[in-house]
Design a protein around this motif. Sequence first.
Motif, mmCIF file in Angstrom:
data_model
loop_
_atom_site.group_PDB
_atom_site.id
_atom_site.type_symbol
_atom_site.label_atom_id
_atom_site.label_comp_id
_atom_site.label_asym_id
_atom_site.label_seq_id
_atom_site.Cartn_x
_atom_site.Cartn_y
_atom_site.Cartn_z
ATOM 1 N N LYS A 5 0.809 -1.436 0.072
ATOM 2 C CA LYS A 5 0.111 -0.451 -0.032
ATOM 3 C C LYS A 5 0.605 1.183 0.200
ATOM 4 C CE LYS A 5 -4.281 -1.580 1.191
ATOM 5 N NZ LYS A 5 -5.866 -1.804 1.724
ATOM 6 N N ASN A 6 0.619 2.524 -1.126
ATOM 7 C CA ASN A 6 1.465 3.030 -1.250
ATOM 8 C C ASN A 6 0.432 4.488 -0.224
ATOM 9 O OD1 ASN A 6 3.599 2.088 -1.924
ATOM 10 N ND2 ASN A 6 2.584 1.633 -3.635
ATOM 11 N N LYS A 7 1.232 5.278 -0.599
ATOM 12 C CA LYS A 7 -0.152 6.897 0.112
ATOM 13 C C LYS A 7 0.597 7.748 -1.147
ATOM 14 C CE LYS A 7 -1.597 4.984 4.186
ATOM 15 N NZ LYS A 7 -1.872 5.720 5.328
ATOM 16 N N LYS A 8 -0.297 9.018 -1.309
ATOM 17 C CA LYS A 8 -0.161 10.151 -1.785
ATOM 18 C C LYS A 8 -0.809 11.121 -1.102
ATOM 19 C CE LYS A 8 1.184 9.032 -6.314
ATOM 20 N NZ LYS A 8 1.669 9.435 -7.763
ATOM 21 N N THR A 9 -0.109 12.620 -1.052
ATOM 22 C CA THR A 9 -1.330 13.669 -0.638
ATOM 23 C C THR A 9 -1.693 14.629 -1.487
ATOM 24 O OG1 THR A 9 0.019 13.274 1.934
ATOM 25 C CG2 THR A 9 -1.058 15.775 0.710
ATOM 26 N N LYS A 36 -8.217 4.030 -0.751
ATOM 27 C CA LYS A 36 -8.987 5.032 -0.190
ATOM 28 C C LYS A 36 -8.181 6.076 0.306
ATOM 29 C CE LYS A 36 -7.768 4.643 5.471
ATOM 30 N NZ LYS A 36 -7.163 4.720 6.033
ATOM 31 N N ILE A 47 -5.459 12.480 1.333
ATOM 32 C CA ILE A 47 -4.636 11.325 1.244
ATOM 33 C C ILE A 47 -4.959 10.331 0.562
ATOM 34 C CG2 ILE A 47 -3.322 9.413 2.963
ATOM 35 C CD1 ILE A 47 -3.102 12.578 4.843
ATOM 36 N N ILE A 48 -4.470 10.030 -0.215
ATOM 37 C CA ILE A 48 -5.099 8.496 -1.494
ATOM 38 C C ILE A 48 -3.809 7.027 -0.311
ATOM 39 C CG2 ILE A 48 -6.097 9.769 -3.137
ATOM 40 C CD1 ILE A 48 -3.558 8.833 -5.247
ATOM 41 N N THR A 49 -4.273 6.386 -0.672
ATOM 42 C CA THR A 49 -4.013 5.140 -0.171
ATOM 43 C C THR A 49 -4.052 4.345 -1.895
ATOM 44 O OG1 THR A 49 -4.033 5.035 1.606
ATOM 45 C CG2 THR A 49 -3.483 2.699 1.590
ATOM 46 N N TYR A 50 -2.927 3.820 -2.613
ATOM 47 C CA TYR A 50 -3.534 2.484 -3.893
ATOM 48 C C TYR A 50 -2.595 1.623 -3.583
ATOM 49 C CZ TYR A 50 0.894 5.554 -4.878
ATOM 50 O OH TYR A 50 2.454 6.028 -4.832
ATOM 51 N N GLU A 75 4.667 12.048 -2.622
ATOM 52 C CA GLU A 75 4.614 10.912 -1.978
ATOM 53 C C GLU A 75 4.520 10.986 -0.681
ATOM 54 O OE1 GLU A 75 4.529 7.946 -4.400
ATOM 55 O OE2 GLU A 75 4.609 9.388 -6.353
#
Length: 76
Positions: A5-9, A36, A47-50, A75
């Motif tokens: 799981k990666n996140k970006k703002t 998410k 904030i996304i989780t992909y 990132e």
Amino acid sequence: MLFNKNKKTIYIEGMMCNHCAKKVETTLLSINNITKVKVNLENKCAIITYTDKVNDEEIKEKISNLDYKVTDIKEG
């Protein structure tokens, strides 16, 4: 099977209320691989989780179509 799981703002200009936040959330969740979304109106970001790669240009375009503006994507 475990997914990495990666996140970006995503910093977004123009969101003013919960209705705006909900539109952004729904739109971002419609993008492939985004699992998410947490919108923070105070910090003007989402904030996304992909699970796999997401296209920053696609994010910018979809947010722009809502009449908001992505000012930055970071990132993590």
